[in-house]
Design a protein around this motif. Structure first.
Motif, mmCIF file in Angstrom:
data_model
loop_
_atom_site.group_PDB
_atom_site.id
_atom_site.type_symbol
_atom_site.label_atom_id
_atom_site.label_comp_id
_atom_site.label_asym_id
_atom_site.label_seq_id
_atom_site.Cartn_x
_atom_site.Cartn_y
_atom_site.Cartn_z
ATOM 1 N N ARG A 91 -57.344 2.106 -4.695
ATOM 2 C CA ARG A 91 -58.678 2.502 -4.255
ATOM 3 C C ARG A 91 -59.089 3.820 -4.913
ATOM 4 O O ARG A 91 -60.237 3.990 -5.335
ATOM 5 C CB ARG A 91 -58.677 2.678 -2.729
ATOM 6 N N ALA A 140 -60.140 3.087 -8.464
ATOM 7 C CA ALA A 140 -61.456 2.420 -8.504
ATOM 8 C C ALA A 140 -62.573 3.413 -8.196
ATOM 9 O O ALA A 140 -63.600 3.445 -8.882
ATOM 10 C CB ALA A 140 -61.471 1.246 -7.532
ATOM 11 N N GLU A 141 -62.356 4.242 -7.181
ATOM 12 C CA GLU A 141 -63.401 5.198 -6.796
ATOM 13 C C GLU A 141 -63.693 6.198 -7.903
ATOM 14 O O GLU A 141 -64.854 6.563 -8.143
ATOM 15 C CB GLU A 141 -63.016 5.920 -5.504
ATOM 16 N N GLU A 183 -65.773 4.429 -10.434
ATOM 17 C CA GLU A 183 -67.126 4.189 -9.922
ATOM 18 C C GLU A 183 -67.973 5.448 -10.045
ATOM 19 O O GLU A 183 -69.157 5.383 -10.376
ATOM 20 C CB GLU A 183 -67.068 3.689 -8.475
ATOM 21 N N GLN A 201 -60.500 -3.974 -4.849
ATOM 22 C CA GLN A 201 -60.361 -2.743 -5.645
ATOM 23 C C GLN A 201 -60.241 -3.049 -7.133
ATOM 24 O O GLN A 201 -60.749 -2.300 -7.971
ATOM 25 C CB GLN A 201 -59.168 -1.916 -5.164
ATOM 26 N N GLN A 230 -61.580 -5.640 -8.657
ATOM 27 C CA GLN A 230 -62.955 -5.975 -9.076
ATOM 28 C C GLN A 230 -63.770 -4.707 -9.298
ATOM 29 O O GLN A 230 -64.512 -4.595 -10.285
ATOM 30 C CB GLN A 230 -63.664 -6.808 -7.995
ATOM 31 N N ASN A 231 -63.655 -3.771 -8.363
ATOM 32 C CA ASN A 231 -64.409 -2.522 -8.476
ATOM 33 C C ASN A 231 -64.026 -1.770 -9.749
ATOM 34 O O ASN A 231 -64.891 -1.257 -10.464
ATOM 35 C CB ASN A 231 -64.174 -1.627 -7.257
ATOM 36 N N TYR A 232 -62.710 -1.707 -10.011
ATOM 37 C CA TYR A 232 -62.269 -1.023 -11.235
ATOM 38 C C TYR A 232 -62.787 -1.761 -12.468
ATOM 39 O O TYR A 232 -63.253 -1.133 -13.427
ATOM 40 C CB TYR A 232 -60.734 -0.911 -11.293
ATOM 41 N N SER A 264 -65.456 -3.619 -12.990
ATOM 42 C CA SER A 264 -66.865 -3.421 -13.356
ATOM 43 C C SER A 264 -67.171 -1.963 -13.672
ATOM 44 O O SER A 264 -67.939 -1.677 -14.600
ATOM 45 C CB SER A 264 -67.810 -4.006 -12.305
ATOM 46 N N ALA A 265 -66.565 -1.031 -12.943
ATOM 47 C CA ALA A 265 -66.825 0.381 -13.230
ATOM 48 C C ALA A 265 -66.257 0.777 -14.592
ATOM 49 O O ALA A 265 -66.932 1.436 -15.395
ATOM 50 C CB ALA A 265 -66.244 1.265 -12.124
#
Ligand code: 1PZ
Length: 204
Positions: A10, A13-14, A17, A176, A178-180, A182-183
């Motif tokens: 997380r 990923a954050e 983002e 997480q 997925q978030n990584y 795309s970011a």
């Protein structure tokens, strides 16, 4: 401290983002300091992949540390490139620009690895990691390194072991990753564009 480090995926990923927000806002350039901090969060993954990737870790960490040092005197990624262009040392071993390009590949490797993990059914990381390495790094590495990496692939943990070390279950890890994915995609494109718009190339 333990709480902060409890969810490394997380945190990775954050961080990306946040960088992706800067990229998409187009009002401010990406700065070296937050970029190098985000990249250093990726290092925890090496610890989860076992001793076989120790040498990859040492190389990656030293390059991220170089960028972190650079951030003390250089504010943005584009000025980091411009300074090396002025000094005519873009491709020189150990230059900030060269290290940035290598670190960018590390981010891309993690992105493709996550894409492959999400697309694969089984519990093995060998195929996802092999595909990611073949796509991102193998074209730039000599025979000896490629052989060592191929051998290291047999020593990878299983996907279940990796998720356990990352303190995630299947569902939370998926979010997480997925978030990584795309970011990091927009951050990677941004960096490639920095090189390409200066006609510096990215295939070296
Ligand atoms: C499950 C995933 C397995 C991860 C496999 C990682 C494969 C990368 C192995 C790379 C070995 C690195 C050995 C050193 C290579 C250097 O020659 C080059 C060029 O450096 P330069 O000449 O500019 O100083 N370095 C690189 O190509 C950067 C390597 C960084 C590796 C980062 C991998 C990130 C993946 C993390 C996955 C957890």
């Amino acid at each position: 401290m333990a709480g902060e480090e409890g969810k490394p995926l997380r945190r990775i990923a954050e961080a990306f983002e946040g960088l992706a927000d800067t990229v998409s806002a187009k009002t401010a350039a990406v700065e070296v300091a937050p970029f190098s901090r985000a990249c250093s969060r990726v290092s925890v993954l090496f610890g989860c992949l076992g001793i076989a990737f120790k040498f990859a870790e040492m190389d990656y960490v030293s390059k991220v540390e170089d960028l972190s040092e650079a951030s003390k005197s250089i504010s943005t990624l584009h000025s980091l490139l411009d300074l090396d262009v002025e000094k005519n040392c873009v491709r020189q071993a150990g230059s900030h620009s060269r290290n940035l390009l290598r670190v960018k590949r590390g981010l891309d490797m993690v992105k493709v690895l996550f894409e492959q993990i999400l697309a694969s059914e089984g519990n093995s990381l060998k195929d996802p990691a092999s595909v990611a390495y073949a796509k991102v790094f193998a074209p730039h590495h000599g025979w000896a390194i490629r052989k060592a990496v191929a051998a290291g692939m047999y020593a990878l943990p299983t996907k279940a072991q990796l998720l356990k070390k990352l303190n995630e279950d299947e569902a939370s890890a998926k979010v997480q990753m997925q978030n990584y994915i795309s970011a990091s995609a927009s951050v990677i494109l941004y960096i490639e564009e920095l090189f390409l718009s200066r006609k510096l190339g990215i295939d070296w």
